[in-house]
Each structure stands twice: as structure tokens, then as C-alpha cells.
Design an enzyme around this catalytic site. Structure first.
Site, PDB file in Angstrom:
ATOM      1  N   GLU B  70       1.272 -43.550  25.313  1.00 18.98           N
ATOM      2  CA  GLU B  70       1.015 -44.467  26.175  1.00 18.98           C
ATOM      3  C   GLU B  70      -0.264 -44.293  27.106  1.00 18.98           C
ATOM      4  O   GLU B  70      -0.587 -45.521  27.656  1.00 18.98           O
ATOM      5  CB  GLU B  70       2.304 -43.896  27.292  1.00 18.98           C
ATOM      6  CG  GLU B  70       3.503 -44.146  26.763  1.00 18.98           C
ATOM      7  CD  GLU B  70       4.083 -43.022  25.983  1.00 18.98           C
ATOM      8  OE1 GLU B  70       3.545 -42.027  25.645  1.00 18.98           O
ATOM      9  OE2 GLU B  70       5.528 -43.114  25.525  1.00 18.98           O
ATOM     10  N   PHE B 132      17.770 -36.490  32.756  1.00 21.92           N
ATOM     11  CA  PHE B 132      16.857 -36.514  31.209  1.00 21.92           C
ATOM     12  C   PHE B 132      15.664 -37.310  31.564  1.00 21.92           C
ATOM     13  O   PHE B 132      16.025 -38.707  31.812  1.00 21.92           O
ATOM     14  CB  PHE B 132      17.765 -36.574  30.304  1.00 21.92           C
ATOM     15  CG  PHE B 132      16.954 -36.691  28.923  1.00 21.92           C
ATOM     16  CD1 PHE B 132      16.224 -35.487  28.372  1.00 21.92           C
ATOM     17  CD2 PHE B 132      16.642 -37.823  28.042  1.00 21.92           C
ATOM     18  CE1 PHE B 132      15.363 -35.597  27.451  1.00 21.92           C
ATOM     19  CE2 PHE B 132      15.877 -37.740  26.840  1.00 21.92           C
ATOM     20  CZ  PHE B 132      15.026 -36.740  26.430  1.00 21.92           C
ATOM     21  N   GLN B 133      14.526 -37.083  31.191  1.00 22.13           N
ATOM     22  CA  GLN B 133      13.376 -37.832  31.213  1.00 22.13           C
ATOM     23  C   GLN B 133      13.164 -38.722  32.659  1.00 22.13           C
ATOM     24  O   GLN B 133      12.675 -39.677  32.786  1.00 22.13           O
ATOM     25  CB  GLN B 133      13.371 -38.951  30.140  1.00 22.13           C
ATOM     26  CG  GLN B 133      13.155 -38.252  29.099  1.00 22.13           C
ATOM     27  CD  GLN B 133      12.926 -39.510  27.454  1.00 22.13           C
ATOM     28  OE1 GLN B 133      12.976 -40.445  27.819  1.00 22.13           O
ATOM     29  NE2 GLN B 133      11.973 -38.832  26.772  1.00 22.13           N
ATOM     30  N   LYS B 182      17.033 -48.296  35.137  1.00 18.90           N
ATOM     31  CA  LYS B 182      17.747 -48.819  33.895  1.00 18.90           C
ATOM     32  C   LYS B 182      18.953 -49.845  34.365  1.00 18.90           C
ATOM     33  O   LYS B 182      18.908 -50.717  33.523  1.00 18.90           O
ATOM     34  CB  LYS B 182      18.170 -47.765  32.902  1.00 18.90           C
ATOM     35  CG  LYS B 182      18.660 -48.283  31.617  1.00 18.90           C
ATOM     36  CD  LYS B 182      18.878 -46.836  30.688  1.00 18.90           C
ATOM     37  CE  LYS B 182      19.306 -47.384  29.350  1.00 18.90           C
ATOM     38  NZ  LYS B 182      19.573 -46.242  28.390  1.00 18.90           N
ATOM     39  N   MET B 495     -22.522 -33.933  25.987  1.00 23.87           N
ATOM     40  CA  MET B 495     -22.892 -34.091  27.344  1.00 23.87           C
ATOM     41  C   MET B 495     -22.520 -32.700  27.985  1.00 23.87           C
ATOM     42  O   MET B 495     -23.526 -32.034  28.892  1.00 23.87           O
ATOM     43  CB  MET B 495     -22.307 -35.007  28.289  1.00 23.87           C
ATOM     44  CG  MET B 495     -22.821 -35.334  29.424  1.00 23.87           C
ATOM     45  SD  MET B 495     -24.573 -35.576  29.398  1.00 23.87           S
ATOM     46  CE  MET B 495     -24.669 -37.366  29.546  1.00 23.87           C
TER      47      MET B 495
END
Lengths: 186, 596
Positions: B70, B132-133, B182, B495
Site C-alpha cells: 500500500e 480484526f484489522q 464497511k 549518503m
């Protein structure tokens, strides 16, 4: 020095978090922050006491303005304003000290709002200085518990914020939006 | 290439009330915003929206690019937005999907890139239960967003979508996230898109005060040694043409910021290139020596100012800026001109006297000449060094008629690109300037290529940063994108190694980095590639890359311990810089006459 800022914002979930999160993230030093309703439904009013120099205060104002839900911000430090704080102070008492405590309260035009055998609650309203000084007087008696609201501020008649007019228009717009703007879709 | 600055809401769609599910509303809103491309990754809480997407993908109205992580969806939306000036859109599910977006959103927000992120959230009845999530996405992303929303009621959704695009696009662009529960996606409601935006606290285009423009003009007209410091705002407001007019009319030299690269063509005699930490000595010296500094569309980042109290200490500062809060944040200007450069610059131009500042320009040319001799690498190399690769890349891309977009990652190669590539236009270089996000280049290059399929897009990355997001090679193939990839492979996090060499006594802790065989890796994805180990191979391989129709990957195995010079140490004033070592004894330069 201390600056007094007032901000108006849309009364939406999380708006306090947006403001306080920004202040923390930008590393501003806030002495007190007070939130309440304003005269307009749907608009909350916050009073900030900012510790810093003029540049810091200016940055706080500008960054507050960038928060989308904040509708107006005023720095009222240099305006004639009524600055007040309310404190509730539970002071330990004995039959011997109760009278003296009540006398102090009276000198400060504070009220006794609760009394029982071991303690009493003093309600003080005034500038922070005044509240501070009363607290110092009461401290030797033993303060069991205390709560202070933080500064609230309202400008005196002629000193009302200059952006007020604009702010009023904003309030109307916001009120209509919060009132039923979104409901229309139903 | 000029970009459309303010994208109008796409017409041709019904704006009046219609019945839709929340999921459909998301896509319907996108269509009305003119969005036909989203970058995303599905998951449980955003599934209803994906289900509804089938219809819109089916008839070709919206194309969905499946990413492999993502973070890259956000970078792709960012690359797309930078390449077009339009709002980029990314989509993710709740919890880990949304938290993975954060780096990409922060990158876009720091660089004022318009991005709208849409995330699924657990159903409203599970909010706050550690479902969940579930994660508090509005809370997590608040500090890296211009604004964000949690949508818990279907009635709010259309207005929220419209506000989200409006806020992301208008004024100083930024990131807006819309987190949609949702059950809201599943619910049905009335969709309309014809409301007026009413955001009393949002002032995207502050009114320009004529006095401020006049005051600025008066100050500039009296200047003997004026200098322009031009930032990203010039590109965002599409005013590089006006900037050039100003520069030529008043004879003012220009230094740019990293994101302002190409604001005026770098071949222009008054262009001094990039200033700051890795700017040329003459550019930084010019900043320190000017008497009036005209800062335009920039925010005085520490990488450009160095030590603040010694930055342009003798100069009066004029700050042209859209975002009030940037004025006085780091530098308190003598005159602030607040407003859109597209308004303020055209108002400013007629008030400026025609001048040439011959003495000042002559002094700068002297400094430039000194620098040229001592600093700029102009020597044939025996070993493969990055500046040579970059300069040859410029030569190779210079010849094409295509629009060229170079997307760099973060680190040494990024600075070399800005030094040795010659940018003719604003918006030619896409890079993560503010946040300095390693792993940015590959996904952002994909986004840019999606935005302009005809463009020649080069992703230039180090071996460290490339390995952060290399999984998107799969997305390149899935979308059949002709992105060209150059890996400047020096076996180090270069760097960081350079800082360790200079400031930490050469203790290379955690910086040697192992690479896979990149050509084999590319081959595994079906992408052709080549290794370059010697300078003589650079040009033929670049030609091969350009002759190849699809994507191509080049692994430039360059000399390891090369540093980026000049360099201003963090906390030092910009004229206290570490210069390039003399050629001949360091860095593999033979000292013979240049051929490039």
C-alpha cells in the site's frame, strides 16, 4: 510572555484532537486550553494560553487557522478583555481553622459550596493571579483536591475582535451547515 | 510541460439525486471529480467498494492498478499527481492496509502534492473494539494529512467525498484521507453532487493585498544584488513562464530548491541551479551575498538555509507564499506577499523596473568560473562514477522528442541527479524532497508513467532505496509500463555512509548493503536489463534501454566510496561548505580533458 488566543471551531467529533495534536506536533507550549460551547449552536469556542514570544503566538494563530474545522482565531492579548478562571478547592478543616478559611474565602469573594466535618469546598472565580493567591493562602490548611478550569476570556464591549463581523457570517454559514445542511440529503 | 492547475469537476455526469450504495457513491464521486485511475490494494473492510468497482472497471470508466504494497499505492498516486497536477487517488483496506499508506501520504503532504486516500474501516458497531484489522486511521494519519474524515453515516458520504477533493486540490495542495466504515459502503442512500462547498474555516486562496505587491516591488527596484530563490510553488502555480519574464526583465539570477528544479531552464545564463546542502558553491555564495532575496513559493527548509541566523544575513527578504503559516515560520521576511503566485507574479511584473545588474551578474559569473574549474567534474573517468552516469543519462534523454520525467529516490544519486542532469522545465524531476522517503522512486515513476503513457520515464534509484519497493516491478509488468530503471549501485547506503565517513570517523555501521543480481531479478519479472561496470558501456546501454519498447533495468555498478560535493554540514552556514576534492587524486578522475 503569555498570550491569550481564542478560536472558534465546528463542533465535530475529533476536533479537539485535531487542535491539540497540531499544538503537540508543532512543539508549541500551551499553558492552558479550555473548550466550551459558543453562542452559536454547532460552534465550539476554545481559549488558549500560549507561553512564548510574539513570533510563537503568531505561528500558533496561523497554524490554528490551517486546521480545516477551525473557523476563526483571534489573538486578544492586547485587547481589553475579561479573563476569568474558576477553581474548586477542597480544603481540610478543623473546628479551629474553619472560620479563618471562610474569612479568606470572603475576602476573595469566593463561595463555600460544600461543607462537611473534615473539609469544605471553596469555589473561586477570578483572574488566574487571584485564584493563585487564594490557593497559596489555603495551602497551609491542607488542600485535599482541586480543579481549575483554565482561562476563559471575553473582550469588553468596544474591544470585540475585529474579525467578528466576518466571524458572524461564518457562524451563520456553519450553523446552517451543521443544523440541517447534511440532513437535506435524506 | 504545462500542467492544468485547477482541474474542474468533470461534467457530463448527473449531479442530482440518485439512489446508490455507499460503495457506488465512492466511484460515482471519483467520476465527477474526473478521476479515471486509482492505485490500490483490496482487503476485508474495503471489499464492498471493490465489488462495486467491477461495474466501473468493466466499462472502462475507472482503471484500478493493483499494487504490491500500500505504501506504493500512495507513492503512485503522488507520482501521478506530480506529473499531471491533478489529484491522485489511492485505496486501501482498514488496519494494516491503511497504516501501510502512511509513509506515502506523509511524503505527498510534505511536498504539497494533492492526493486523496480512501480506506475501508471496520463496521460502525465494531469501532473502538479492537476488531480484526481495526486501527484508528483518522488518528494515525491526522498529523500527515491536510484533513481527514471518518464516515459513519451514508448521508455524509457524498459531501465528504466532494470536500475531500476540494481540500486536497485547492490552495496549497495536500493529502486528504477518507475512512469509510464497511456498513456505510453497504448501505444505500441518496447520492447527489451538486452542493456548494461550505467550509468556513478553509481559506485556500487568500486575497492578495495590492500594498504588499507594491512594497515588494519598491524593495526589489532598489536592489543592487537581487536574487530569486524559487521553490515548488512556481511549479504548483504553473508560473515558470512569468518567473522567466521577471528574471529577464529585471536581470535577477535564480537559485532553486530541490523541488523547484527546472523552474527556469538550467541552461539559462541567470540560472545558478540548486542551492542548499548540496548546491553549488556559487549558488550558496550568491544567497549569502545578495541584498534582496526574493523567495517564491518555498518554505525555507533547513536543507536550503543551513544555519538560519547566518542565512542571507545582509539581505532584505521578500517572501511570496500562498500558505500564511509558512511566512515567518523559519525566516521573518521584510515584506510578505501572501497569495497565489498565479495572481501575485503577474501583478508584480509590471511594477518591476527593467534592469541588468551587470556588476552583480559579473561577480556571480566570476564565482561560477572559479567553481567550474575547481569544483565541477569535467574529467574523463577511468572508473564508473555516478556523476558521469547521470550526465550521460541527460545526454541520452536530451535527444528524445518525448516528454522526459526523471523520478529519483533519496540519497546520493538524488543529489547527483539534481547536480548533473540539466533540467529544462519545471516538473521534469519528481523526487521526495521534504520527507526524504527511500523507496519513493520506483512506485512514483509508475504513477508518472500511468499519467503520461507517452512520456519517457526514468526511475533513478540507489541500491538501498530500490530494494525497499522493488516488488513493484511486478506492477510494471502487470500494467505493461515502459518505465526505465537506473540503479546507481555502489554497495552502500551511500549518503549515510558519506555522513559516517565525514562525521563519524569512517565507522560504516549498517551501511554496506548486499544487492541481488538485479538483471536476474528483472528477468524473473520478465523485464530485460543490463549491467554496466565501465564508463565505455554507459552510452550503448542507455541507447539499448531507449531502443527497448517496454521497461528496461540498468544496474550501474559504480565506484563505491564517492561523495556528493559540495556539502554543507548540517548546522553550518551555507557558504561554509566542503568543496569537491581536486581532480586527479581522489574519486578516480584522471584529470585529462573532458569529453562530456
Amino acid at each position: 510572555m503569555q498570550y491569550t488566543l481564542v478560536a472558534w471551531m465546528r463542533d465535530k467529533p475529533g476536533v479537539l484532537n485535531r487542535v491539540s495534536g497540531m499544538l503537540r506536533r508543532r512543539n508549541f507550549n500551551i499553558d492552558s486550553l479550555q473548550v466550551s460551547h459558543s453562542e452559536t449552536p454547532g460552534i465550539s469556542r476554545m481559549t488558549f494560553v500560549v507561553d512564548g514570544d510574539e513570533r510563537v503566538a503568531e505561528q500558533v494563530v496561523k497554524q490554528l487557522r490551517k486546521v480545516v474545522d477551525v473557523t476563526a482565531v483571534e489573538d486578544i492579548t492586547n485587547r481589553l478583555a475579561i479573563l476569568r478562571e474558576l477553581a474548586l478547592i477542597r480544603v481540610r478543616t478543623t473546628p479551629e481553622t474553619r472560620g479563618e478559611i471562610m474569612q479568606f474565602a470572603e475576602i476573595y469573594r469566593a463561595q463555600i459550596v460544600d461543607v462537611n466535618a473534615e473539609n469544605l469546598v471553596v469555589q473561586a472565580v477570578g483572574t488566574e493571579d487571584k485564584v493563585d493567591s487564594l490557593i497559596e493562602l489555603l495551602r497551609p490548611f491542607g488542600i485535599d483536591e482541586m480543579v481549575r478550569t483554565g482561562r476563559v476570556a471575553l473582550c469588553r464591549g468596544d474591544e470585540r475582535p475585529k474579525r467578528r463581523k466576518q466571524a458572524t457570517a461564518i457562524f451563520k454559514a456553519a450553523a446552517s451547515l451543521n443544523g440541517n445542511g447534511r440532513g437535506e440529503q435524506e | 510541460m504545462a500542467i492544468a492547475k485547477r482541474e474542474p469537476t468533470s461534467s457530463g455526469y448527473d449531479l442530482g439525486p440518485q439512489e446508490f450504495t455507499g460503495s457506488q457513491m465512492v466511484w460515482e464521486a471519483l467520476l465527477r471529480e474526473g478521476v479515471d485511475l486509482v492505485f490500490g490494494h483490496p482487503g476485508g473492510a474495503i471489499l464492498p467498494a471493490y465489488d462495486a468497482l467491477a461495474e466501473y472497471e468493466g466499462d472502462g470508466r475507472i482503471h484500478h492498478v493493483l499494487v504490491r504494497h500500500e505504501q506504493c499505492a500512495a507513492h503512485m498516486a503522488d507520482g501521478y499527481a506530480r506529473a499531471t497536477g491533478r489529484v491522485g487517488v489511492c485505496v486501501a483496506t482498514s488496519g494494516p492496509g491503511a497504516t501501510n499508506l502512511v509513509t506515502g501520504l506523509a511524503t505527498a503532504q510534505m511536498d504539497s502534492v494533492p492526493v486523496v486516500a480512501i480506506t475501508g474501516q471496520v463496521p460502525t458497531n465494531l469501532l473502538g473494539t479492537d476488531a480484526f484489522q481495526e486501527s484508528d486511521v483518522v488518528g494515525v494519519t491526522q498529523p500527515v494529512c491536510k484533513h481527514n474524515y471518518l464516515v459513519t453515516e451514508i448521508e455524509e458520504l457524498p459531501l465528504v467525498m466532494k470536500e475531500a477533493f476540494y481540500i486536497a486540490r485547492e490552495g496549497r495542495p495536500g493529502v486528504v484521507l477518507v475512512d469509510i466504515c464497511k456498513d456505510v459502503q453497504i448501505a444505500t442512500g441518496t447520492f447527489r453532487y451538486d452542493f456548494d462547498i461550505n467550509l468556513p474555516g478553509f481559506e485556500p486562496w487568500p486575497e492578495v493585498t495590492v500594498e504588499s505587491v507594491q512594497e515588494a516591488a519598491a524593495l526589489l527596484n532598489d536592489a543592487d544584488r537581487p536574487l530569486i530563490l524559487a521553490g515548488h510553488g512556481i511549479h504548483l502555480s504553473d508560473t515558470s513562464r512569468e518567473l522567466l519574464q521577471l528574471v529577464e526583465k529585471a536581470g535577477i539570477p535564480v537559485v532553486t530548491t530541490l523541488l523547484g528544479t527546472g523552474n527556469i531552464p538550467e541552461t539559462h545564463p541567470l540560472s545558478l541551479g540548486m542551492g542548499g546542502m548540496h548546491g553549488e558553491a556559487f549558488a550558496n555564495r550568491a544567497v549569502q551575498a545578495c541584498d534582496v532575496l526574493l523567495a517564491m513559493g518555498m518554505r525555507f527548509d533547513d536543507r536550503i538555509t543551513g544555519r538560519l541566523d547566518r542565512f542571507a544575513a545582509d539581505a532584505k527578504v521578500i517572501h511570496f507564499e500562498l500558505d500564511r503559516a509558512e511566512v515567518g515560520k523559519n525566516i521573518v521576511p521584510d515584506v510578505a506577499v501572501i497569495g497565489d503566485l498565479a495572481e501575485t507574479l503577474p501583478a508584480f511584473l509590471p511594477l518591476i523596473r527593467e534592469r541588468q545588474h551587470k556588476d552583480w551578474v559579473a561577480t556571480l559569473d566570476e564565482w561560477r568560473a572559479e567553481t567550474d574549474e575547481a569544483d565541477i567534474i569535467q574529467y574523463e573517468v577511468e572508473e564508473l562514477i555516478p556523476p558521469y552516469v547521470i550526465r550521460q543519462l541527460w545526454h541520452a534523454t536530451e535527444k528524445t522528442d518525448q516528454r522526459v520525467i526523471v523520478v529519483t529516490d533519496v540519497g546520493q544519486h538524488q543529489m547527483w541527479e539534481s547536480q548533473y542532469y540539466i533540467h529544462e522545465q519545471a516538473g521534469m524531476l519528481l523526487t521526495s524532497g521534504g520527507l526524504g522517503t527511500m523507496g519513493y522512486a520506483l512506485p512514483a515513476a509508475l504513477g508518472a508513467q500511468m499519467a503520461d503513457p507517452q512520456a519517457l520515464v526514468w526511475c533513478v534509484a540507489g541500491d538501498g532505496g530500490f530494494q525497499m519497493t522493488l516488488q513493484e516491478l511486478a506492477t510494471i509488468q502487470q500494467e505493461k509500463l515502459p518505465v526505465k530503471v537506473a540503479i546507481i549501485n555502489n554497495g552502500f547506503l551511500g549518503m549515510v555512509r558519506q555522513w559516517q565517513q565525514i562525521f563519524y570517523d569512517k565507522r560504516y555501521v549498517g551501511t554496506p548493503v548486499l544487492s541481488p543480481d538485479y538483471v536476474k531479478l528483472a528477468d524473473a519479472y520478465g523485464i530485460p536489463g543490463a549491467v554496466v561496470r565501465h564508463p565505455s558501456e554507459v552510452v550503448p546501454v542507455l541507447e539499448q534501454a531507449h531502443a527497448t519498447e517496454g521497461p528496461f533495468l540498468v544496474d550501474f555498478q559504480v565506484k563505491e566510496e564517492i561523495n556528493v560535493y559540495p556539502m554543507v554540514a548540517p548546522g553550518a552556514a551555507v557558504d561554509e561548505l566542503i568543496r569537491r576534492p581536486k581532480p586527479g587524486y581522489v574519486q578516480g578522475y584522471s584529470g585529462v580533458q573532458p569529453s562530456w
